[in-house]
Design an enzyme around this catalytic site. Sequence first.
Site, mmCIF file in Angstrom:
data_model
loop_
_atom_site.group_PDB
_atom_site.id
_atom_site.type_symbol
_atom_site.label_atom_id
_atom_site.label_comp_id
_atom_site.label_asym_id
_atom_site.label_seq_id
_atom_site.Cartn_x
_atom_site.Cartn_y
_atom_site.Cartn_z
ATOM 1 N N ASP A 177 65.690 -20.225 -100.899
ATOM 2 C CA ASP A 177 66.239 -21.486 -100.406
ATOM 3 C C ASP A 177 66.661 -21.306 -98.952
ATOM 4 O OD1 ASP A 177 67.258 -24.254 -101.448
ATOM 5 O OD2 ASP A 177 68.873 -23.478 -100.185
ATOM 6 N N ASN A 201 68.392 -31.110 -90.967
ATOM 7 C CA ASN A 201 67.800 -32.370 -91.408
ATOM 8 C C ASN A 201 68.710 -33.543 -91.082
ATOM 9 O OD1 ASN A 201 65.357 -33.204 -92.534
ATOM 10 N ND2 ASN A 201 66.278 -33.587 -94.520
ATOM 11 N N HIS A 249 64.784 -36.582 -90.612
ATOM 12 C CA HIS A 249 63.837 -36.092 -91.611
ATOM 13 C C HIS A 249 62.493 -35.715 -90.998
ATOM 14 C CE1 HIS A 249 66.347 -36.989 -95.097
ATOM 15 N NE2 HIS A 249 66.690 -38.110 -94.486
ATOM 16 N N ASP A 274 60.709 -32.268 -91.728
ATOM 17 C CA ASP A 274 59.363 -32.067 -92.262
ATOM 18 C C ASP A 274 58.554 -31.133 -91.379
ATOM 19 O OD1 ASP A 274 59.940 -33.697 -94.370
ATOM 20 O OD2 ASP A 274 58.876 -35.454 -93.598
ATOM 21 N N ASP A 302 63.696 -27.846 -99.650
ATOM 22 C CA ASP A 302 63.653 -26.599 -98.871
ATOM 23 C C ASP A 302 63.680 -25.382 -99.790
ATOM 24 O OD1 ASP A 302 66.243 -27.042 -99.744
ATOM 25 O OD2 ASP A 302 67.173 -26.102 -98.011
#
Length: 658
Positions: free
Chosen positions: A256, A264, A269, A273, A299
């Site tokens: 993670d 983010n 976003h 990405d 993630d």
Amino acid sequence: MKRVRAFIRWMKVDPRHPDIARAQYNELKTQIPSLYALLMVNAVAVSYTHYDVAPFYLTVGALAAILVISAVRLVAWIKVRHLDPAPAEAVRRLRRTIVIGGLIAAIYITWSLSLDTYGGPEERGHIALFIAITVIGCIFCLTNLPQAAVLVMAVVTIPYLVYYLRQDNDVYTAIAMNIFLVCVVVLQVVFRNHRSFCKLVRSQAETEVLNAENERLAQTDALTNLPNRRYFFSQLETRIGKAKAEQSTIAVGVVDLDRFKQINDTYGHQLGDQLLGEVGKRLNTLSLPDVVICRLGGDEFGFLCPGDPNEATKTGDRICELLSAPYQIGDLQVSVGASCGLALYPQAGTTAQVLFGRSDYALYHAKTNSRGRSTIYSAAHEALMRSEQAVETALQRANLEEEFEVHFQPVVSLPDRTIIGFEALARWHSPSLGEVRPDRFIPIAERTGFVHNLTPFLFAKALKQIKALPGDLCLAFNLSGHDITSPDTVDTLLEIIRSHELPPQMVTFEITETAVISSYDAAEKSLRKLKTAGAKTALDDFGTGYSSLGYLHRLPIDCVKIDRSFLAGIEDPADEGVVRSIIEMCRSLQMLCVVEGVETRGQLDLVEKLQCRLVQGDLFSGALSYDVIRESVDKTDKVAGLPLSVSTQLDALKLSAS
């Protein structure tokens, strides 16, 4: 000359078509044993009728040698009946079969014509019949190898025809000509069948390529180009089975990103990405033997590797170190950390679910105590964290009224951006464990039976609160597998709807495929009971199971919720096509369609372009407590900046995918 060279190349089995050669060989494995059996039986019959008129060395001696040769070839073919050779090996074996077929045909025709010089018309007639039946039978048995059929026919019928022409006997000459012509016709049939066979093989090969590509796309994450969650669990199941058979070990790792949420939230976003795309590039270039790395969602990444603890830890640390190096995205340089949790088979568990859950436990501990490194699951970790036993004990002691509440995520109508309802989501704050995620406590509540108390309580609370809000608001409520297969629970839910005097049409019960797959009949009865009472049903996480489409036809489903995983790459034309297909399918089936996981403006624009009317996602709002919603409504008449629906109940229910 070109035709001659082409014929020679054809007779030698053209190696440019290895797939066809392989298919030919696999078909011949079942046909040629019958050919040799036919030859042997017919040869014995001829020898029997000529025993008294022909020399012993022909009727017995030569026959014995012929039978031995045929039996050897028969056994050889029986031994390879389970063999599936590589294409190049199949070509080699077919060439050998053609040569051997010609030689054996020469042996049989020489022997039979040698016997023809003995005996009267009956014996000679038997020879003619033997040659005719045998050559035609052989041609049919060699349908999938027409080169051998041509050679066998030539080796048998040409000498036979020449032999009888020299006898100057009109009857036998006519018989020979008839046999030759029949063989020519039979060969034409063989050629036509073979052409059809080749077309079928090519078609199957093309289909396999397309299926393989579709399977690859279905198991590939569009954002990172890594295998996705579905592939991860498929591989995990496969490796568990292999490890069980070989009594070996495997390691399940969950990685993670440590600071991804902050990045983010800070930069948006779109940059998030892009960052995940860069993470995928790094992981795709990582060369680790016997290691499968996948994106599980958000993630979170997973990997599978051999189960040596030291090597598994090194692999996890290497991945964390690789992902922790700075990233250059445009003019911006960002850094994220990564932590890893590991669980070993069979020490930590023997099923995919248990191993993954315990690697997740280990990840939680790593993020808490050894951020940036790998931690292997152990019993001590489970004792330090919220163990299942601790959660179960806390559940049994929980005060439902004080510890459990319902949060609501808006369901938004497009294009007017109006909230027409909410999805109810359970939240638990335990005095001893703190905040406990639903994916932790709900499975335990199901296993212990506590869910039969919890579900009615949460549903009644959600109904009471949704009814207290202004406007005509629909309520979506999730049911577990235990809920939907329990007639008593379903009856209780319907009674709660009646007691709160809310039209049942305003309530949608959401189920997943896994909620019904273990006890389909009971689930179907419950769903039909809800349908009869007027309540709606929705298939949640559509597309993530193996047979979701089948459930749309077999169950009384009113609504489909497209899983958020399909939206992650919707800006790619291929992924957009998948979402478009689901929306159009719902439209054709006259079902409601809700797109979940709308997180960016670009995703919203594409969903609107596809004319889907209902959406959920963090772009509008995450799950909110009732108090937050109530306060927002009282102050602004809005929730997360969106007005509540003021339409009639009937209008709200008429919203569709069109």
